[in-house]
Motif scaffolding. Structure first.
Motif, short mmCIF file in Angstrom:
data_model
loop_
_atom_site.label_atom_id
_atom_site.label_comp_id
_atom_site.label_asym_id
_atom_site.label_seq_id
_atom_site.Cartn_x
_atom_site.Cartn_y
_atom_site.Cartn_z
N ILE A 120 0.69 -1.24 0.06
CA ILE A 120 0.13 0.00 0.12
C ILE A 120 0.95 1.46 0.07
CG2 ILE A 120 -1.70 1.29 1.37
CD1 ILE A 120 -2.77 -1.61 2.25
N PRO A 121 1.91 1.48 1.02
CA PRO A 121 2.42 2.53 1.04
C PRO A 121 3.59 2.79 -0.20
CG PRO A 121 3.51 1.26 2.72
CD PRO A 121 2.01 0.64 2.26
N LEU A 122 4.20 1.70 -0.52
CA LEU A 122 5.06 1.74 -1.78
C LEU A 122 4.58 1.87 -3.04
CD1 LEU A 122 7.54 -1.26 -0.89
CD2 LEU A 122 7.88 0.98 -0.62
N GLY A 123 3.40 1.10 -3.23
CA GLY A 123 2.63 1.28 -4.55
C GLY A 123 2.06 2.81 -4.52
N SER A 124 1.57 3.21 -3.64
CA SER A 124 0.61 4.69 -3.50
C SER A 124 1.73 5.55 -3.46
CB SER A 124 -0.30 4.71 -2.28
OG SER A 124 -1.24 3.68 -2.16
N GLY A 125 3.12 5.38 -2.92
CA GLY A 125 4.05 6.46 -3.13
C GLY A 125 4.67 6.76 -4.38
N LEU A 126 4.85 5.33 -5.12
CA LEU A 126 5.23 5.44 -6.53
C LEU A 126 4.16 6.00 -7.45
CD1 LEU A 126 7.27 4.59 -8.62
CD2 LEU A 126 6.21 2.20 -8.79
N MET A 127 2.82 5.66 -7.26
CA MET A 127 1.81 6.34 -7.93
C MET A 127 1.80 7.81 -7.69
SD MET A 127 -2.06 4.90 -7.98
CE MET A 127 -3.33 5.26 -9.32
N CYS A 128 1.97 8.26 -6.52
CA CYS A 128 2.01 9.79 -6.45
C CYS A 128 3.05 10.26 -7.31
CB CYS A 128 2.25 9.99 -4.82
SG CYS A 128 2.28 11.78 -4.29
N PHE A 129 4.23 9.73 -7.03
CA PHE A 129 5.54 10.20 -7.86
C PHE A 129 5.24 10.15 -9.27
CE2 PHE A 129 9.19 8.70 -10.54
CZ PHE A 129 9.86 10.00 -10.21
N ARG A 130 4.39 9.18 -9.84
CA ARG A 130 3.92 9.18 -11.23
C ARG A 130 3.15 10.17 -11.70
NH1 ARG A 130 7.88 6.79 -13.75
NH2 ARG A 130 8.21 4.47 -13.06
N PHE A 131 2.28 10.78 -10.62
CA PHE A 131 1.08 11.89 -10.99
C PHE A 131 1.77 13.03 -10.99
CE2 PHE A 131 -2.56 9.17 -9.79
CZ PHE A 131 -3.25 9.54 -10.79
N LEU A 132 3.08 13.18 -10.11
CA LEU A 132 3.68 14.62 -10.19
C LEU A 132 4.69 14.53 -11.49
CD1 LEU A 132 4.76 14.58 -6.37
CD2 LEU A 132 3.20 15.92 -7.43
N GLN A 133 5.27 13.45 -11.87
CA GLN A 133 6.13 13.24 -12.88
C GLN A 133 5.17 13.68 -14.16
OE1 GLN A 133 7.48 9.34 -14.10
NE2 GLN A 133 9.38 10.15 -14.12
N VAL A 134 3.95 13.13 -14.38
CA VAL A 134 3.35 13.45 -15.67
C VAL A 134 2.96 14.70 -15.51
CG1 VAL A 134 1.07 12.87 -16.70
CG2 VAL A 134 2.61 11.17 -15.90
N SER A 135 2.54 15.30 -14.27
CA SER A 135 2.05 16.87 -14.24
C SER A 135 3.45 17.74 -14.85
CB SER A 135 1.93 17.23 -12.72
OG SER A 135 0.69 16.34 -12.31
N TRP A 136 4.37 17.50 -14.22
CA TRP A 136 5.60 18.28 -14.62
C TRP A 136 5.84 18.27 -16.27
CZ3 TRP A 136 8.55 21.80 -12.39
CH2 TRP A 136 9.81 22.06 -13.00
N SER A 137 5.65 17.21 -16.55
CA SER A 137 5.88 16.83 -18.11
C SER A 137 4.86 17.41 -19.04
CB SER A 137 6.05 15.29 -18.50
OG SER A 137 6.02 15.21 -19.90
N TYR A 138 3.79 17.20 -18.53
CA TYR A 138 2.58 18.05 -19.06
C TYR A 138 2.58 19.54 -19.05
CZ TYR A 138 -2.33 19.31 -20.50
OH TYR A 138 -3.17 19.83 -21.05
N TYR A 139 2.93 20.14 -18.12
CA TYR A 139 2.98 21.62 -17.95
C TYR A 139 4.21 22.13 -18.69
CZ TYR A 139 3.99 26.06 -15.69
OH TYR A 139 4.29 27.40 -15.56
N TRP A 140 5.15 21.30 -19.05
CA TRP A 140 6.30 21.97 -20.05
C TRP A 140 6.08 21.62 -21.39
CZ3 TRP A 140 8.85 25.90 -18.49
CH2 TRP A 140 9.11 26.03 -16.99
N THR A 141 5.46 20.41 -21.74
CA THR A 141 5.17 20.06 -23.01
C THR A 141 3.88 20.01 -23.76
OG1 THR A 141 4.95 17.69 -22.58
CG2 THR A 141 7.38 18.25 -22.70
N GLY A 142 2.91 19.88 -22.89
CA GLY A 142 1.56 19.90 -23.16
C GLY A 142 1.09 18.68 -23.81
N HIS A 143 1.88 17.47 -23.59
CA HIS A 143 1.44 16.22 -23.97
C HIS A 143 1.28 15.06 -22.79
CE1 HIS A 143 2.42 17.30 -28.00
NE2 HIS A 143 3.74 17.45 -27.59
#
Length: 679
Positions: free
Chosen positions: A162-185
């Motif tokens: 639960i904490p490991l998977g959810s923590g990784l999922m949180c990281f992925r959401f932040l990663q996608v957010s950062w990428s989308y902010y700069w690239t729009g994709h």
């Protein structure tokens, strides 16, 4: 380098876990029956003087008798829980999580970007909170020293997913957010991808804004965008006001708030699973006294049932079947039977969809597998593309009506209904719908004088049947195993997955061994997305039950004196409307726990009610704006969605007529399960 290593670890982990769990259940089933069969074989061999075989069989019996696999089922469940948590994170990276993006896609570019970033950050917020609560829960479990029943494994390690998977999922959401902010994709999951078919990304199918005027308009702030962001924030603020005594909400208002927040969150394009989870967290924090620790427990126990494990197994089997040459052989057999009739290739496509649906369980896979082969052939023989695409789009929906079906499993888990009975209950309705679609196709083809194929010889029919028999044998494994009591539905699904792997790789040789990990990863990705929705839907059902909403709603409906006829009419309208905005599994997980108690109170059989919901889901798959079958068929046929939506009308109207028949003729669904003693 660190990110690449994490990506590979993520992919390797979920692909290995789904493969290991499938193999483990297969071995457990073989072990269960191997001991008994080996002693029978030993006695037979001894009686016929075959002492070497008797000795060998007795040695096998001794080995299997001493081997204890009582822990296999528990380990399989734990492996799938880890796969679901880490696969959900991989799903964020690959864009597979489903959401309601109907309104978001209508926004100008500037406002759309704000709304999407809001939804991604909401996902990061929810998964980050779950990671924190999960870590606290694991720490408490570590102190207690609790162990699992069969494996005697420390439960803190099991819950660590639960904490490991959810923590990784949180990281992925932040990663996608950062990428989308700069690239729009954004990461995009192509539902229509199938072997040999390349996705069409032409402007005709995916129009993009162009021109200075359009770009200038896109920079304007849309009022709709502001509303989409502010609505969930304001509802959350109202819940906080209730918590701190600023306002007092009556009980009905509290219930309405739950649904209002869920709808408001989903309309922002947030994945359905995250919208369900955030709604629950908001309710638990502000409107109830239920301890928040219960959330961590529900996140684990939500998919702890062995029956739910049938979902990944059937998805894996469907992936092997889709890429394993089974579809082409079924089409050849169907064409040899009825290709010489008016509209023969179209009829063969429908029959092939029905045969593939008998063993697959997914409408999208059925459309992709059959459509990729049939549609080019129909055009080559002189059929208009819109005619063939309309047929395959609707006929592909048989994938969730015939024997195995992912939505049926989801419904069974949500309502505690027999999976085996639901599988069999869809058989006669599936045959009726196949017949109705064939009649419409034959009539249209005859009226328009579409070409016919030469009649195949009996030798050709026998040859194509012999080639397709390996795929059709899955029907015997699934229903024969469940009906005879040899397998549970989950075990039948695991056997189907192993069998599909064998025929795809070693019999038809359509998949190479080196490609198997890719198939495993694709199946694990899809499975994890569905299991994550199930997990959060269990949380949502927990809130509803805590507020006694299903029982209250059932009493209210009974007081309206609608009767079962009026109730089913209202349910059909509600589900058809929901099908405009959501995909089938999400609708079932949200609606079934609410509607099923009311149906039961009115004397409606829950197996029949499940098939009624299933047919409604079929209709939703075949019309815009979110019908997945439409999008898959449009990519294969290279047609606009608007053109295809018109092309499917004759068959879609037929399906609506079929929905009326299924709704008000319960014996059509219940006769066969009763005859087989499964209901």
């Amino acid at each position: 380098m660190l990110n690449q290593a994490l990506n590979h670890l993520e992919e390797w982990l979920i692909a290995t876990l789904i493969a290991a769990a499938t193999g483990l259940i297969f071995i457990a089933v073989v072990h269960r029956y191997g001991a008994g069969e080996s002693i029978v074989l030993s006695r037979w061999a001894a009686a016929h003087g075959m002492n070497w075989l008797a000795t060998l069989s007795m040695a096998v019996f001794t080995f299997l008798s001493e081997l204890d696999l009582s822990w296999a089922q528990e380990l399989c469940i734990y492996m799938f829980i880890w796969m679901a948590k880490f696969g959900a994170a991989y799903g964020v990276r690959t864009g597979i999580h489903v959401g309601v993006d109907l309104l978001v896609n209508r926004l100008p570019e500037h406002s759309r970007k704000h709304v999407i970033l809001f939804s991604l950050l909401c996902g990061a917020l929810f998964t980050g909170m779950i990671a924190a609560f999960g870590a606290s829960f694991v720490a408490e479990m570590f102190k207690t020293g609790q162990q699992s029943n069969d494996l005697e494994a420390p439960m803190w390690f099991v819950y660590l997913a639960i904490p490991l998977g959810s923590g990784l999922m949180c990281f992925r959401f932040l990663q996608v957010s950062w990428s989308y902010y700069w690239t729009g994709h954004l990461p995009h999951h192509d539902e229509s991808h199938v072997e040999g078919v390349e996705a069409d990304v032409s402007p005709a199918l995916h129009p993009q804004p162009a021109g200075a005027a359009t770009r200038a308009a896109a920079r304007k702030v849309s009022p709709l965008g502001v509303i989409l962001i502010m609505a969930p924030i304001l509802i959350f603020a109202m819940c906080l006001a209730e918590k701190f005594g600023v306002v007092v909400l009556p009980h009905w208002m509290r219930a309405a708030t739950v649904f209002a927040l869920l709808i408001a969150l989903m309309l922002t394009g947030i994945p359905v699973s995250i919208a369900l989870g955030l709604t629950v967290m908001t309710f638990l924090f502000t409107l109830t006294t239920v301890p928040i620790e219960a959330v961590s427990m529900k996140l684990f126990t939500g998919i702890e049932g062995f029956e739910i494990m049938a979902i990944p197994f059937f998805i894996l089997a469907g992936n092997f079947l889709t890429h394993g040459g089974v579809a082409r052989r079924m089409i050849n057999f169907a064409t040899s039977l009825i290709g010489h009739w008016h509209g023969g290739l179209g009829l063969a496509g429908i029959v092939a969809c029905a045969m593939f649906a008998l063993v697959c369980g997914s409408s999208v896979a059925t459309v992709a597998a059959i459509g990729a082969i049939v549609l080019p052939e129909m055009v080559r023989h002189g059929y208009p593309m819109h005619f063939g695409a309309g047929i395959i789009t609707v006929a592909g929906s048989l994938g969730i009506l015939m024997l195995p079906s992912i939505p049926k499993i989801v419904y069974a888990v949500s309502t505690n209904t027999s999976i085996g009975a639901l599988f069999v209950a869809g058989l006669l309705p599936g045959i009726m719908l196949t017949t109705m679609l064939c009649i419409v196709t034959w009539w249209l083809a005859r009226k328009r004088d579409y070409p016919r194929l030469p009649k195949a010889s009996w030798g050709e029919t026998v040859r194509t049947f012999r080639e397709s028999i390996w795929g059709l044998m899955l029907v015997v494994i699934i229903i024969g195993g469940i009906y005879s009591g040899l397998f549970t539905a989950t075990e039948a699904a695991a056997m189907a997955a192993v069998y599909s792997f064998i025929i795809a790789v070693f019999v038809y040789k359509a998949i190479k061994i080196v490609d198997v990990p890719r198939v495993l990863l694709r199946a694990a990705n899809t499975s994890a997305m569905l299991l994550y929705i199930v997990t959060n839907a269990v949380l949502f059902s927990f809130v509803l039950s805590n507020e006694n909403l299903p029982a209250t709603l059932a009493d209210w409906i009974a007081a309206q004196n609608l009767g079962w006829v009026g109730f089913l009419l209202v349910v059909n309208i509600l589900l058809l409307l929901a099908g405009n905005f959501m995909e089938p599994n999400s609708i079932i997980l949200i609606m079934a726990p609410i509607l099923a108690p009311a149906a039961k109170k009115l004397g409606i059989d829950l197996v029949h009610f499940g098939i009624v919901m299933d047919v409604n889901m079929e209709v939703g798959l075949c019309h815009p704006p979110v019908g997945l079958n439409l999008y898959v068929a449009s990519m294969i046929a290279r047609m606009r969605i608007t053109e295809l939506a018109v092309a499917v009308l004759p068959w879609l109207i037929t399906m609506l007529g079929f929905l009326v028949i299924v709704t008000y003729w319960p014996d059509l669904t219940l006769w066969l399960p009763r005859v087989l003693g499964m209901h």
